[in-house]
Design a protein around this motif. Structure first.
Motif, PDB file in Angstrom:
ATOM      1  N   TRP A 230       0.854  -1.216   0.000  1.00  0.00           N
ATOM      2  CA  TRP A 230       0.000   0.000   0.000  1.00  0.00           C
ATOM      3  C   TRP A 230       0.882   1.255   0.000  1.00  0.00           C
ATOM      4  O   TRP A 230       0.663   2.177  -0.771  1.00  0.00           O
ATOM      5  N   ARG A 231       1.903   1.243   0.853  1.00  0.00           N
ATOM      6  CA  ARG A 231       2.825   2.378   0.967  1.00  0.00           C
ATOM      7  C   ARG A 231       3.548   2.656  -0.360  1.00  0.00           C
ATOM      8  O   ARG A 231       3.750   3.805  -0.735  1.00  0.00           O
ATOM      9  N   LEU A 232       3.934   1.601  -1.059  1.00  0.00           N
ATOM     10  CA  LEU A 232       4.727   1.757  -2.278  1.00  0.00           C
ATOM     11  C   LEU A 232       3.879   2.109  -3.503  1.00  0.00           C
ATOM     12  O   LEU A 232       4.387   2.635  -4.486  1.00  0.00           O
ATOM     13  N   LEU A 233       2.580   1.801  -3.429  1.00  0.00           N
ATOM     14  CA  LEU A 233       1.695   2.078  -4.562  1.00  0.00           C
ATOM     15  C   LEU A 233       1.343   3.554  -4.635  1.00  0.00           C
ATOM     16  O   LEU A 233       1.189   4.225  -3.604  1.00  0.00           O
ATOM     17  N   LYS A 234       1.187   4.045  -5.877  1.00  0.00           N
ATOM     18  CA  LYS A 234       0.625   5.387  -6.054  1.00  0.00           C
ATOM     19  C   LYS A 234      -0.842   5.351  -5.614  1.00  0.00           C
ATOM     20  O   LYS A 234      -1.482   4.297  -5.699  1.00  0.00           O
ATOM     21  N   PRO A 235      -1.392   6.492  -5.184  1.00  0.00           N
ATOM     22  CA  PRO A 235      -2.844   6.507  -4.934  1.00  0.00           C
ATOM     23  C   PRO A 235      -3.576   6.027  -6.191  1.00  0.00           C
ATOM     24  O   PRO A 235      -3.226   6.419  -7.303  1.00  0.00           O
ATOM     25  N   GLY A 236      -4.546   5.150  -6.004  1.00  0.00           N
ATOM     26  CA  GLY A 236      -5.244   4.555  -7.149  1.00  0.00           C
ATOM     27  C   GLY A 236      -4.522   3.346  -7.718  1.00  0.00           C
ATOM     28  O   GLY A 236      -5.026   2.697  -8.630  1.00  0.00           O
ATOM     29  N   GLY A 237      -3.345   3.014  -7.168  1.00  0.00           N
ATOM     30  CA  GLY A 237      -2.528   1.900  -7.679  1.00  0.00           C
ATOM     31  C   GLY A 237      -3.205   0.544  -7.480  1.00  0.00           C
ATOM     32  O   GLY A 237      -4.076   0.377  -6.633  1.00  0.00           O
ATOM     33  N   TYR A 238      -2.732  -0.411  -8.274  1.00  0.00           N
ATOM     34  CA  TYR A 238      -3.389  -1.716  -8.448  1.00  0.00           C
ATOM     35  C   TYR A 238      -2.578  -2.818  -7.774  1.00  0.00           C
ATOM     36  O   TYR A 238      -1.356  -2.901  -7.957  1.00  0.00           O
ATOM     37  N   LEU A 239      -3.259  -3.644  -7.018  1.00  0.00           N
ATOM     38  CA  LEU A 239      -2.606  -4.802  -6.395  1.00  0.00           C
ATOM     39  C   LEU A 239      -3.255  -6.079  -6.913  1.00  0.00           C
ATOM     40  O   LEU A 239      -4.478  -6.174  -6.992  1.00  0.00           O
ATOM     41  N   TRP A 240      -2.426  -7.065  -7.268  1.00  0.00           N
ATOM     42  CA  TRP A 240      -2.923  -8.385  -7.687  1.00  0.00           C
ATOM     43  C   TRP A 240      -2.278  -9.414  -6.773  1.00  0.00           C
ATOM     44  O   TRP A 240      -1.073  -9.357  -6.504  1.00  0.00           O
ATOM     45  N   ILE A 241      -3.090 -10.340  -6.276  1.00  0.00           N
ATOM     46  CA  ILE A 241      -2.541 -11.315  -5.328  1.00  0.00           C
ATOM     47  C   ILE A 241      -3.196 -12.674  -5.546  1.00  0.00           C
ATOM     48  O   ILE A 241      -4.401 -12.764  -5.784  1.00  0.00           O
ATOM     49  N   GLN A 242      -2.379 -13.723  -5.503  1.00  0.00           N
ATOM     50  CA  GLN A 242      -2.898 -15.085  -5.638  1.00  0.00           C
ATOM     51  C   GLN A 242      -2.241 -15.977  -4.600  1.00  0.00           C
ATOM     52  O   GLN A 242      -1.040 -15.845  -4.325  1.00  0.00           O
ATOM     53  N   THR A 243      -3.037 -16.870  -4.020  1.00  0.00           N
ATOM     54  CA  THR A 243      -2.553 -17.732  -2.934  1.00  0.00           C
ATOM     55  C   THR A 243      -3.425 -18.995  -2.892  1.00  0.00           C
ATOM     56  O   THR A 243      -4.556 -18.977  -3.390  1.00  0.00           O
ATOM     57  N   PRO A 244      -2.923 -20.094  -2.326  1.00  0.00           N
ATOM     58  CA  PRO A 244      -3.767 -21.294  -2.221  1.00  0.00           C
ATOM     59  C   PRO A 244      -5.040 -21.015  -1.411  1.00  0.00           C
ATOM     60  O   PRO A 244      -5.034 -20.184  -0.515  1.00  0.00           O
ATOM     61  N   ASN A 245      -6.103 -21.738  -1.740  1.00  0.00           N
ATOM     62  CA  ASN A 245      -7.417 -21.498  -1.139  1.00  0.00           C
ATOM     63  C   ASN A 245      -7.827 -22.683  -0.261  1.00  0.00           C
ATOM     64  O   ASN A 245      -8.022 -23.790  -0.768  1.00  0.00           O
ATOM     65  N   THR A 246      -7.982 -22.446   1.029  1.00  0.00           N
ATOM     66  CA  THR A 246      -8.312 -23.559   1.946  1.00  0.00           C
ATOM     67  C   THR A 246      -9.783 -23.968   1.880  1.00  0.00           C
ATOM     68  O   THR A 246     -10.163 -24.951   2.508  1.00  0.00           O
ATOM     69  N   ASP A 247     -10.586 -23.228   1.111  1.00  0.00           N
ATOM     70  CA  ASP A 247     -11.957 -23.682   0.860  1.00  0.00           C
ATOM     71  C   ASP A 247     -12.030 -24.520  -0.413  1.00  0.00           C
ATOM     72  O   ASP A 247     -13.121 -24.841  -0.894  1.00  0.00           O
ATOM     73  N   SER A 248     -10.869 -24.861  -0.959  1.00  0.00           N
ATOM     74  CA  SER A 248     -10.844 -25.539  -2.257  1.00  0.00           C
ATOM     75  C   SER A 248     -11.308 -26.984  -2.154  1.00  0.00           C
ATOM     76  O   SER A 248     -11.284 -27.610  -1.083  1.00  0.00           O
ATOM     77  N   VAL A 268       0.790 -19.159   6.705  1.00  0.00           N
ATOM     78  CA  VAL A 268      -0.625 -18.778   6.844  1.00  0.00           C
ATOM     79  C   VAL A 268      -1.333 -19.124   5.546  1.00  0.00           C
ATOM     80  O   VAL A 268      -0.794 -18.896   4.465  1.00  0.00           O
ATOM     81  N   LEU A 269      -2.540 -19.680   5.654  1.00  0.00           N
ATOM     82  CA  LEU A 269      -3.305 -20.040   4.465  1.00  0.00           C
ATOM     83  C   LEU A 269      -4.664 -19.360   4.506  1.00  0.00           C
ATOM     84  O   LEU A 269      -5.280 -19.254   5.565  1.00  0.00           O
ATOM     85  N   PHE A 270      -5.103 -18.921   3.341  1.00  0.00           N
ATOM     86  CA  PHE A 270      -6.290 -18.070   3.247  1.00  0.00           C
ATOM     87  C   PHE A 270      -7.432 -18.772   2.526  1.00  0.00           C
ATOM     88  O   PHE A 270      -7.233 -19.752   1.827  1.00  0.00           O
ATOM     89  N   ASN A 271      -8.615 -18.190   2.697  1.00  0.00           N
ATOM     90  CA  ASN A 271      -9.720 -18.457   1.792  1.00  0.00           C
ATOM     91  C   ASN A 271     -10.179 -17.088   1.287  1.00  0.00           C
ATOM     92  O   ASN A 271      -9.545 -16.065   1.595  1.00  0.00           O
ATOM     93  N   LEU A 272     -11.262 -17.116   0.521  1.00  0.00           N
ATOM     94  CA  LEU A 272     -11.736 -15.871  -0.068  1.00  0.00           C
ATOM     95  C   LEU A 272     -12.013 -14.796   1.003  1.00  0.00           C
ATOM     96  O   LEU A 272     -11.604 -13.640   0.859  1.00  0.00           O
ATOM     97  N   ALA A 273     -12.676 -15.206   2.088  1.00  0.00           N
ATOM     98  CA  ALA A 273     -13.072 -14.236   3.106  1.00  0.00           C
ATOM     99  C   ALA A 273     -11.861 -13.680   3.856  1.00  0.00           C
ATOM    100  O   ALA A 273     -11.753 -12.466   4.063  1.00  0.00           O
ATOM    101  N   SER A 274     -10.931 -14.550   4.259  1.00  0.00           N
ATOM    102  CA  SER A 274      -9.809 -14.050   5.072  1.00  0.00           C
ATOM    103  C   SER A 274      -8.843 -13.225   4.215  1.00  0.00           C
ATOM    104  O   SER A 274      -8.228 -12.278   4.707  1.00  0.00           O
ATOM    105  N   LEU A 275      -8.752 -13.528   2.919  1.00  0.00           N
ATOM    106  CA  LEU A 275      -7.894 -12.700   2.058  1.00  0.00           C
ATOM    107  C   LEU A 275      -8.530 -11.319   1.850  1.00  0.00           C
ATOM    108  O   LEU A 275      -7.855 -10.292   1.962  1.00  0.00           O
ATOM    109  N   SER A 276      -9.832 -11.292   1.581  1.00  0.00           N
ATOM    110  CA  SER A 276     -10.520  -9.997   1.409  1.00  0.00           C
ATOM    111  C   SER A 276     -10.393  -9.158   2.663  1.00  0.00           C
ATOM    112  O   SER A 276     -10.106  -7.961   2.616  1.00  0.00           O
ATOM    113  N   PHE A 347      -6.893 -22.001  -6.054  1.00  0.00           N
ATOM    114  CA  PHE A 347      -6.236 -20.744  -5.663  1.00  0.00           C
ATOM    115  C   PHE A 347      -7.306 -19.670  -5.523  1.00  0.00           C
ATOM    116  O   PHE A 347      -8.300 -19.706  -6.224  1.00  0.00           O
ATOM    117  N   VAL A 348      -7.067 -18.719  -4.649  1.00  0.00           N
ATOM    118  CA  VAL A 348      -7.917 -17.532  -4.626  1.00  0.00           C
ATOM    119  C   VAL A 348      -7.074 -16.387  -5.188  1.00  0.00           C
ATOM    120  O   VAL A 348      -5.903 -16.223  -4.847  1.00  0.00           O
TER     121      VAL A 348
END
Ligand SMILES: [Zn+2]
Length: 359
Positions: A230-248, A268-276, A347-348
Motif C-alpha cells: 500500500w505504501r509503495l503504490l501510487k494513490p489509485g494503484g493496483y494490487l494483484w494477489i494469488q494464494t492457495p485457497n483452503t476452501d478448495s 498462513v493459508l487463506f480463503n476468499l473471506a480471510s484474504l478480502s 487458488f484464490v
C-alpha cells in the motif's frame, strides 16, 4: 516451551516459535485442523507440522513454526533457484509455443516470437488453455503510456516480469533467493531488494501496480506485507494477489497431502473471506475476486503423488494407472463444482486498489 513444541524441535534442526494468536486477526481462539504434515512437495524441510484454524477469521496457520533464524532451512533445494524452464524442444514444442504466442499476440497486442497468427483463431477451441493464457497478464493489460512501473514481489527468476515487459510495463522485482534474483538480472530485470522493507521512503507512492503470486502465505506478518505494498503504490494503484485457497475442493479431498499446504514454508493459508478481510485491514478498497485459475488437474496430480509418499515436485515417475484415472475423475468433478461456486477453486486470486484519497 510446551511439550508439543519440544517434540517438534527434536525433528526440526533449528529454532521454533509458538504462534499464540492468529497472524491475520490476532484472535487467540483456534482449533486444530490438520496434523502430521511433512514436506512432500520438495522434501527440503525435515519435521512434522500442525495447522490451526482461527475461529475469528478462519485463516489457517502453522503452529509451532520455524523462527526467523531457521526458516532458511526450509528453502534449501527449493524451486525458485531454478532458471526459467528452457523452451520445450522438438517440432511439437515449437508449434505449441507458436500457436500460444499467436493467441497471446492477438489478445494482448504483443509481438512475441515464435508466433503463428492462426493461433489466434485455433487456440479458443482449447477453452481451458485459452482461459489460462487470458489470465497470464494478472489483469494488468497493456501499460497505458510509457513509464508505468510495476513491482513483482517474490519474482523468482523473473519469468512474469519478462512477460509484463512485453506489455509495456517498466518492471522491477523483489526476490529473497539470490540465485533466482541473479537469473532475473541476467534477463535485464532490475531487482530492487530482497524484502519490501528495504525499500525506503524514496520508493513510497512510486508504483502503478504490485503483484504477489504465491508469496503472502510464506511471510510471518501478511498484513504488514500488504501495508508495505500500500505504501509503495501510487494513490489509485493496483494490487494483484494469488494464494492457495483452503476452501478448495483439493483441500477437502487431499487434506494433509494437499499440494497447497507446503509445510513448513506456508505459514498462513487463506480463503476468499480471510484474504478480502486482510486486504481491507491493510487499507485497500475496490477488492474483487478474479475468475479462478483452472489448476485443479496439476494440483490434484501433485497431491496424489504426495499421498503416495513421493516428493511430488521432484519425482517425475508417472502415477499408477488407477491413481491417474481417479485423479482425472476428481478433476472433472472439481471443475463442475468450481463453475457453480468459484469460492471452491484451488487458488484464490484478488485485485484491490490503494484509495485515491489520502487516509
Ligand atoms: Zn484470525
Amino acid at each position: 516451551m510446551t511439550a508439543e513444541l519440544h517434540d517438534r524441535a527434536q525433528q526440526w534442526p533449528g529454532g521454533l516459535e509458538e504462534v499464540q494468536r492468529c497472524p491475520i486477526c490476532a484472535d487467540t481462539r483456534r482449533e486444530r485442523t490438520l496434523g502430521d504434515l511433512r514436506d512432500g512437495s520438495f522434501g527440503a524441510a525435515p519435521g512434522i507440522w500442525r495447522l490451526k484454524r482461527c475461529l475469528g477469521c478462519r485463516a489457517i496457520y502453522l503452529d509451532p513454526r520455524p523462527d526467523a533464524s531457521s526458516i532458511h532451512l526450509a528453502y534449501r533445494d527449493y524451486y525458485t533457484h531454478a532458471p526459467a524452464p528452457a523452451d520445450v524442444g522438438g517440432v511439437s514444442g515449437w508449434w505449441k509455443k507458436a500457436l500460444s504466442n499467436g493467441y497471446r499476440n492477438r489478445v494482448f497486442a504483443t509481438h512475441l516470437r515464435p508466433s503463428l497468427a492462426v493461433g489466434g483463431v485455433v487456440m479458443p477451441l482449447f477453452a481451458a488453455r485459452a482461459a489460462r493464457i487470458r489470465l497470464e497478464d494478472r489483469g494488468l493489460g497493456r501499460a497505458q503510456g510509457t513509464g508505468q512501473r510495476m513491482l513483482d514481489v517474490g519474482c523468482g527468476n523473473g519469468q512474469f516480469l519478462r512477460w509484463a515487459r512485453q506489455l509495456g510495463w517498466n518492471c522491477y522485482g523483489i526476490e529473497v533467493d539470490a540465485a533466482a534474483a541473479a537469473v532475473a538480472r541476467g534477463h535485464g530485470i532490475e531487482i530492487v531488494g530482497s524484502d519490501l522493507r528495504e525499500l525506503g521512503q524514496a520508493h513510497d507512492r512510486t508504483f502503478d501496480a504490485i503483484t504477489l503470486s504465491h508469496v503472502i502465505e510464506h511471510v510471518y506478518d501478511p498484513i504488514d506485507t500488504l501495508r508495505q505494498c500500500w505504501r509503495l503504490l501510487k494513490p489509485g494503484g493496483y494490487l494483484w494477489i494469488q494464494t492457495p485457497n483452503t476452501d478448495s475442493v483439493g483441500y477437502e479431498i487431499y487434506g494433509a497431502d494437499w499440494r497447497g499446504l507446503e509445510a513448513p514454508r506456508h505459514l498462513v493459508l487463506f480463503n476468499l473471506a480471510s484474504l478480502s478481510w486482510s486486504l481491507e485491514r491493510a487499507g485497500f478498497e475496490g477488492i474483487r475476486i478474479l475468475p479462478p485459475a483452472d489448476v485443479a488437474e496439476p494440483v490434484f496430480m501433485l497431491s496424489a503423488s504426495i499421498r503416495l509418499g513421493r516428493i511430488a515436485e521432484k519425482d517425475a515417475t508417472p502415477l499408477p494407472q488407477d491413481v491417474r484415472e481417479s485423479t482425472r475423475v476428481a478433476t472433472r468433478q472439481a471443475r463442475a463444482l468450481v463453475r457453480r461456486n468459484p469460492g471452491r477453486s484451488e487458488f484464490v486470486t484478488a485485485i484491490a486498489y490503494r484509495p485515491e484519497l489520502a487516509r
